[in-house]
Design a protein around this motif. Structure first.
Motif: not given
Length: 418
Positions: A230, A327-328, A348, A353
């Protein structure tokens, strides 16, 4: 003996296992562990023959999967002892209900019966499966691959010595003598003789069992495991986790096959990844990892352009598919499209997240800041494992004692009629 004769003998051994008390089963397990260690010379000699026969026809990574050492035999024996130390799942009361009419209804944990395991070239599966089956009151019928047959035979003979010493039938653990596809089909079609079939191996074996079995079958094993780095990851932690997940033992199902990197950190992180997995390992005299890169990753570092199937392949080798995601949500979407539901991880420092990733990723094991290599019965305090279930019904994740049991209802009354 033919496969059918072995299955009939296994059926005949069921009552002795079903009725064996905890002390008897534990005594047998400890005797089996001692017999494994005591028979290590014969086991290692048989394994040496398997290694010699397989050399040149399978990769060095798969040879490592097949190979036994004194340390590995000791670990197998210790795994059996750990199973002996675990609570007995048989007869455990799962639920009790007192009805208004005076009936007492209990749901009890009971053995499956005859559990058949089809596996390939990992000899330690032989003792793991036998130990778990015995402790859970099941009879075990093993069908290994031809590459490991001599090793498996020597291990089963040692285990049977321990069974006999404890007064349990040797047929509680059996090895199918036929290593052709015919014996696998016989197990898949053994309605009334096999209560549960568990395949452990590559995608082809598992698919064949799931598609063709007429007996109950659990889908296990194939692991296209992801590590997502992340934007808020500690890069040093991420590199440590990725190297462990990919290189500590690439031939096993919990090894990482795909690395996903947040787009915002790709330009900084990907060169460090290449230095760690390729350049640094070469300089240290270690096997480098071949990086297969999507278009965005290939714009940052050198590697092999990823082919159409690379993000859907369980390499079981020093190969890692690398992709860049937004991103996630992007990582979770990629995993949803390509994962086998085995083990997937996020690295992360952002708790929000991580929680979002954990909620979105529907795999048997989801990690936050840890290597996927921990998906293992021993690491999950199950002693050892029968396999890693990637399905959702009955069992999911590492299969230990509880997953080898079913249940039945016992109803006690005082003459009630309906």
């Amino acid at each position: 003996m033919t496969t059918r004769e072995i299955l009939l003998a296994a059926q005949a051994a069921r009552p002795a296992l079903r009725c064996a008390g905890t002390e008897t089963k534990n005594a047998a397990l400890l005797a089996m562990a001692d017999s494994l260690w005591g028979g290590r010379a014969a086991i290692l000699a048989a394994n040496g023959e398997d290694i010699a026969a397989a050399r040149g026809s399978i990769s060095e990574v798969m040879l490592d999967r097949l190979a036994l050492t004194e340390e590995r035999v000791a670990a197998m024996a210790e795994g059996v002892r750990q199973v002996a130390a675990l609570p007995d799942p048989v007869g455990r009361v799962l639920r009790t209900v007192e009805r208004p009419n005076g009936l007492t209804i209990r749901r009890l944990s009971v053995p499956m019966g005859v559990v058949a395991i089809i596996y390939e070239s990992r000899p330690n599966v032989t003792s793991d499966a036998a130990a778990l089956a015995l402790k859970s009151g099941n009879v075990c019928v093993l069908r290994g691959g031809k590459e490991a047959f001599r090793s498996a035979h020597a291990i089963v003979e040692a285990l049977r010595e321990g069974l006999a010493e404890a007064g349990l039938p040797r047929e509680a653990v059996s090895l199918v003598q036929d290593t052709t596809r015919q014996s696998a089909r016989e197990l898949m079609e053994a309605v009334g003789l096999v209560d549960l079939l568990i395949p452990r191996g590559g995608a082809g074996l598992i698919r064949s069992c799931v598609e063709n079995a007429l007996v109950p079958c659990i889908q296990t094993g194939t692991g296209i495991c992801h590590v997502y780095v992340d934007r808020d990851a500690d890069p040093d932690m991420a590199l440590d986790i990725i190297e462990n997940a990919k290189t500590s033992r690439p031939s096993v199902c919990n090894a990482e096959e795909v690395c996903l990197v947040h787009r915002d950190i790709a330009e900084d992180f990907l060169p460090r990844l290449k230095r760690r997995l390729v350049d640094g390992r070469l300089a240290a005299g270690l096997q480098p990892v071949e990086l297969r890169l999507d278009r965005a990753a290939a714009a940052v570092i050198d590697g092999v352009p990823a082919g159409e199937a690379d993000f859907d392949t369980e390499f079981l080798d020093y190969i890692l598919a690398v992709g860049v995601v937004d991103g996630v949500e992007g990582a979770a979407g990629h995993i949803s499209a390509h994962s086998t539901g085995h083990s997937d991880a996020i690295v992360t420092a952002n708790a929000a997240a991580a929680e979002r990733f954990i909620a979105l990723v529907d795999s048997a094991a989801v990690y936050w800041n840890a290597s996927t290599r921990f998906t293992d019965g021993g690491e999950f305090a199950l002693g050892c494992e029968m396999g890693i279930s990637t399905q959702k019904l009955h069992a999911r994740g590492p299969m230990g004692l509880e997953e080898l049991c079913s249940y039945k209802y016992v109803i006690e009354g005082t003459g009630q009629t309906r």
